[in-house]
Motif scaffolding. Structure first.
Motif, PDB file in Angstrom:
ATOM      1  N   ASP A 288       0.822  -1.207   0.000  1.00 47.40           N
ATOM      2  CA  ASP A 288       0.000   0.000   0.000  1.00 47.40           C
ATOM      3  C   ASP A 288       0.858   1.260   0.000  1.00 47.40           C
ATOM      4  O   ASP A 288       0.443   2.300  -0.517  1.00 47.40           O
ATOM      5  CB  ASP A 288      -0.909   0.018   1.237  1.00 47.40           C
ATOM      6  CG  ASP A 288      -1.969  -1.068   1.195  1.00 47.40           C
ATOM      7  OD1 ASP A 288      -2.251  -1.565   0.085  1.00 47.40           O
ATOM      8  OD2 ASP A 288      -2.498  -1.425   2.264  1.00 47.40           O
ATOM      9  N   ALA A 289       2.059   1.168   0.557  1.00 45.85           N
ATOM     10  CA  ALA A 289       2.886   2.364   0.762  1.00 45.85           C
ATOM     11  C   ALA A 289       3.925   2.609  -0.323  1.00 45.85           C
ATOM     12  O   ALA A 289       4.343   3.741  -0.539  1.00 45.85           O
ATOM     13  CB  ALA A 289       3.600   2.268   2.115  1.00 45.85           C
ATOM     14  N   ILE A 290       4.351   1.548  -1.015  1.00 41.27           N
ATOM     15  CA  ILE A 290       5.523   1.658  -1.893  1.00 41.27           C
ATOM     16  C   ILE A 290       5.122   1.584  -3.354  1.00 41.27           C
ATOM     17  O   ILE A 290       4.287   0.769  -3.760  1.00 41.27           O
ATOM     18  CB  ILE A 290       6.541   0.543  -1.557  1.00 41.27           C
ATOM     19  CG1 ILE A 290       7.100   0.754  -0.153  1.00 41.27           C
ATOM     20  CG2 ILE A 290       7.673   0.504  -2.577  1.00 41.27           C
ATOM     21  CD1 ILE A 290       7.988  -0.377   0.347  1.00 41.27           C
ATOM     22  N   THR A 291       5.745   2.422  -4.167  1.00 42.99           N
ATOM     23  CA  THR A 291       5.550   2.413  -5.613  1.00 42.99           C
ATOM     24  C   THR A 291       6.902   2.586  -6.286  1.00 42.99           C
ATOM     25  O   THR A 291       7.941   2.604  -5.626  1.00 42.99           O
ATOM     26  CB  THR A 291       4.569   3.517  -6.040  1.00 42.99           C
ATOM     27  OG1 THR A 291       4.257   3.369  -7.426  1.00 42.99           O
ATOM     28  CG2 THR A 291       5.154   4.907  -5.794  1.00 42.99           C
ATOM     29  N   HIS A 292       6.900   2.733  -7.634  1.00 40.88           N
ATOM     30  CA  HIS A 292       8.178   2.855  -8.334  1.00 40.88           C
ATOM     31  C   HIS A 292       8.106   3.911  -9.423  1.00 40.88           C
ATOM     32  O   HIS A 292       7.032   4.267  -9.917  1.00 40.88           O
ATOM     33  CB  HIS A 292       8.601   1.521  -8.939  1.00 40.88           C
ATOM     34  CG  HIS A 292       7.799   1.102 -10.134  1.00 40.88           C
ATOM     35  ND1 HIS A 292       6.570   0.489 -10.037  1.00 40.88           N
ATOM     36  CD2 HIS A 292       8.052   1.219 -11.463  1.00 40.88           C
ATOM     37  CE1 HIS A 292       6.102   0.245 -11.244  1.00 40.88           C
ATOM     38  NE2 HIS A 292       6.983   0.673 -12.135  1.00 40.88           N
ATOM     39  N   SER A 293       9.285   4.396  -9.789  1.00 41.36           N
ATOM     40  CA  SER A 293       9.422   5.366 -10.876  1.00 41.36           C
ATOM     41  C   SER A 293       9.502   4.623 -12.200  1.00 41.36           C
ATOM     42  O   SER A 293      10.067   3.529 -12.281  1.00 41.36           O
ATOM     43  CB  SER A 293      10.698   6.189 -10.664  1.00 41.36           C
ATOM     44  OG  SER A 293      10.995   6.961 -11.800  1.00 41.36           O
ATOM     45  N   ASP A 294       8.935   5.204 -13.251  1.00 41.07           N
ATOM     46  CA  ASP A 294       9.000   4.564 -14.568  1.00 41.07           C
ATOM     47  C   ASP A 294      10.379   4.716 -15.214  1.00 41.07           C
ATOM     48  O   ASP A 294      10.763   3.908 -16.057  1.00 41.07           O
ATOM     49  CB  ASP A 294       7.946   5.158 -15.509  1.00 41.07           C
ATOM     50  CG  ASP A 294       6.533   4.775 -15.086  1.00 41.07           C
ATOM     51  OD1 ASP A 294       6.383   3.686 -14.479  1.00 41.07           O
ATOM     52  OD2 ASP A 294       5.608   5.551 -15.340  1.00 41.07           O
ATOM     53  N   LYS A 295      11.114   5.741 -14.827  1.00 42.11           N
ATOM     54  CA  LYS A 295      12.421   5.982 -15.437  1.00 42.11           C
ATOM     55  C   LYS A 295      13.431   4.958 -14.917  1.00 42.11           C
ATOM     56  O   LYS A 295      13.640   4.836 -13.710  1.00 42.11           O
ATOM     57  CB  LYS A 295      12.912   7.390 -15.111  1.00 42.11           C
ATOM     58  CG  LYS A 295      14.281   7.726 -15.700  1.00 42.11           C
ATOM     59  CD  LYS A 295      14.672   9.145 -15.356  1.00 42.11           C
ATOM     60  CE  LYS A 295      16.105   9.437 -15.787  1.00 42.11           C
ATOM     61  NZ  LYS A 295      16.297   9.259 -17.238  1.00 42.11           N
ATOM     62  N   PRO A 296      14.091   4.192 -15.804  1.00 39.20           N
ATOM     63  CA  PRO A 296      15.052   3.184 -15.335  1.00 39.20           C
ATOM     64  C   PRO A 296      16.361   3.795 -14.859  1.00 39.20           C
ATOM     65  O   PRO A 296      16.850   4.767 -15.433  1.00 39.20           O
ATOM     66  CB  PRO A 296      15.265   2.306 -16.564  1.00 39.20           C
ATOM     67  CG  PRO A 296      14.963   3.192 -17.730  1.00 39.20           C
ATOM     68  CD  PRO A 296      13.898   4.142 -17.264  1.00 39.20           C
ATOM     69  N   VAL A 297      16.890   3.236 -13.788  1.00 32.78           N
ATOM     70  CA  VAL A 297      18.243   3.566 -13.356  1.00 32.78           C
ATOM     71  C   VAL A 297      19.234   2.839 -14.251  1.00 32.78           C
ATOM     72  O   VAL A 297      20.279   3.370 -14.619  1.00 32.78           O
ATOM     73  CB  VAL A 297      18.465   3.133 -11.892  1.00 32.78           C
ATOM     74  CG1 VAL A 297      19.887   3.458 -11.434  1.00 32.78           C
ATOM     75  CG2 VAL A 297      17.449   3.791 -10.981  1.00 32.78           C
ATOM     76  N   LEU A 298      18.871   1.616 -14.605  1.00 33.05           N
ATOM     77  CA  LEU A 298      19.749   0.774 -15.407  1.00 33.05           C
ATOM     78  C   LEU A 298      18.899  -0.160 -16.255  1.00 33.05           C
ATOM     79  O   LEU A 298      17.933  -0.743 -15.768  1.00 33.05           O
ATOM     80  CB  LEU A 298      20.665  -0.054 -14.489  1.00 33.05           C
ATOM     81  CG  LEU A 298      21.780  -0.861 -15.137  1.00 33.05           C
ATOM     82  CD1 LEU A 298      22.835   0.078 -15.729  1.00 33.05           C
ATOM     83  CD2 LEU A 298      22.443  -1.774 -14.106  1.00 33.05           C
ATOM     84  N   GLU A 299      19.239  -0.257 -17.522  1.00 30.07           N
ATOM     85  CA  GLU A 299      18.617  -1.231 -18.420  1.00 30.07           C
ATOM     86  C   GLU A 299      19.710  -2.167 -18.911  1.00 30.07           C
ATOM     87  O   GLU A 299      20.766  -1.729 -19.337  1.00 30.07           O
ATOM     88  CB  GLU A 299      17.941  -0.533 -19.596  1.00 30.07           C
ATOM     89  CG  GLU A 299      16.734   0.304 -19.202  1.00 30.07           C
ATOM     90  CD  GLU A 299      16.071   0.947 -20.396  1.00 30.07           C
ATOM     91  OE1 GLU A 299      14.977   0.491 -20.776  1.00 30.07           O
ATOM     92  OE2 GLU A 299      16.648   1.904 -20.949  1.00 30.07           O
ATOM     93  N   ASN A 300      19.439  -3.453 -18.847  1.00 33.38           N
ATOM     94  CA  ASN A 300      20.471  -4.409 -19.193  1.00 33.38           C
ATOM     95  C   ASN A 300      19.816  -5.718 -19.603  1.00 33.38           C
ATOM     96  O   ASN A 300      18.594  -5.814 -19.690  1.00 33.38           O
ATOM     97  CB  ASN A 300      21.412  -4.610 -17.998  1.00 33.38           C
ATOM     98  CG  ASN A 300      22.834  -4.930 -18.415  1.00 33.38           C
ATOM     99  OD1 ASN A 300      23.063  -5.606 -19.412  1.00 33.38           O
ATOM    100  ND2 ASN A 300      23.796  -4.443 -17.651  1.00 33.38           N
ATOM    101  N   HIS A 301      20.634  -6.713 -19.858  1.00 36.89           N
ATOM    102  CA  HIS A 301      20.161  -8.070 -20.102  1.00 36.89           C
ATOM    103  C   HIS A 301      20.873  -9.001 -19.128  1.00 36.89           C
ATOM    104  O   HIS A 301      21.930  -8.662 -18.597  1.00 36.89           O
ATOM    105  CB  HIS A 301      20.459  -8.516 -21.534  1.00 36.89           C
ATOM    106  CG  HIS A 301      19.631  -7.833 -22.566  1.00 36.89           C
ATOM    107  ND1 HIS A 301      19.913  -6.565 -23.023  1.00 36.89           N
ATOM    108  CD2 HIS A 301      18.510  -8.237 -23.227  1.00 36.89           C
ATOM    109  CE1 HIS A 301      19.008  -6.215 -23.932  1.00 36.89           C
ATOM    110  NE2 HIS A 301      18.152  -7.205 -24.070  1.00 36.89           N
ATOM    111  N   GLN A 302      20.292 -10.165 -18.919  1.00 39.39           N
ATOM    112  CA  GLN A 302      20.959 -11.186 -18.137  1.00 39.39           C
ATOM    113  C   GLN A 302      21.484 -12.275 -19.068  1.00 39.39           C
ATOM    114  O   GLN A 302      20.919 -12.525 -20.134  1.00 39.39           O
ATOM    115  CB  GLN A 302      20.010 -11.769 -17.086  1.00 39.39           C
ATOM    116  CG  GLN A 302      19.657 -10.754 -16.011  1.00 39.39           C
ATOM    117  CD  GLN A 302      18.786 -11.328 -14.916  1.00 39.39           C
ATOM    118  OE1 GLN A 302      18.035 -12.277 -15.125  1.00 39.39           O
ATOM    119  NE2 GLN A 302      18.870 -10.749 -13.733  1.00 39.39           N
TER     120      GLN A 302
END
Length: 251
Positions: A189-203
């Motif tokens: 209920d309290a936590i959400t996220h930003s759409d802007k990535p800090v890092l984009e990568n592949h595994q």
């Protein structure tokens, strides 16, 4: 008697054919929903890797160890390979890399209704930023002049966030929501996220350069198997199943 011998011979040939697949060993840690020792619904990377190797005649045996140990065992050639890791210059010196398994994004998680917002790393100077030991984005943030308060696990980082000991923490978006689904409802209920990535990568799958041609050959065969799973549709089936799982955890 001749027919009996022939039958036995044919039986032995069938057994040999059925046991043709070679067993290879991977050392990995726990990182749901990509790898999980205990949750069969949190093994996206495991399913893709085992299916790709199966397509080229290998059976994968998983050795569960802490991630740092998994990395070292693979680097020293004590196991055949490890997964799923980001590509970095440091790792490229020690490992051969497979084709990418799938794209991943790490984004900032923060408290709903807070003033947290960012468009560049300079914007982060006014916030208390957290992270988790071992993430490659720590170096990125440090190089940008961002001080980072470290936690031992992502769960601890989310708990620190909920208790407002930090203002934001970057976590893989699917991993974070998996963890939140297992924390009390008040966290979700309290936590959400930003759409802007800090890092984009592949595994990727990694095999040690210490094993030379053996590792090169293994990676080439994995790539062949991965391509086969894409052609026969099994790769997309695995991804579709996990997209359904993430929809059930608020993504």
């Amino acid at each position: 008697m001749y027919s009996l011998k022939l039958s036995i011979l044919l039986f032995m040939i069938c057994i040999s054919a059925n046991s043709f697949s070679q067993t290879i060993v991977a050392a990995i840690g726990d990182y749901p929903p990509y790898t999980s020792k205990d949750d069969p619904k949190a093994r996206l990377a495991e399913e893709i890797v085992t299916e790709a190797f199966k397509a080229v005649g290998y059976q994968v045996e998983i050795r569960w160890v802490p991630w740092k140990r998994a990395y070292e065992e693979a680097r020293l050639g004590k196991v055949d390979f490890t997964f799923a890791w980001f590509k970095t210059k440091t790792r490229e010196a020690d490992f051969y890399y497979s084709l990418p398994l799938y794209p991943v994004q790490e984004v900032f998680f923060f408290i709903k209704g807070s003033q947290f917002s960012w468009s560049s790393f300079e914007d982060l100077s006014s916030y208390r930023i957290g992270s988790t030991l071992g993430y490659s984005h720590i170096e990125v943030l440090n190089n940008a002049g961002v001080e980072v308060e470290l936690a031992k696990t992502d769960t601890i980082a989310l708990q620190k966030l909920y208790n407002r000991r930090i203002d934001a923490t970057p976590i893989d978006v699917h991993a974070a929501y998996y963890l939140l689904s297992r924390l009390p409802q008040k966290y979700r209920d309290a936590i959400t996220h930003s759409d802007k990535p800090v890092l984009e990568n592949h595994q990727y799958v990694l095999a040690s350069k210490k094993l030379g041609e053996q590792s090169e050959r293994l990676i080439a065969q994995f790539n062949q198997g991965l391509s086969e799973t894409r052609k026969n549709g099994s790769y997309e089936k695995i991804l579709a199943k996990y997209k359904q799982h993430t929809r059930n955890t608020n993504l």
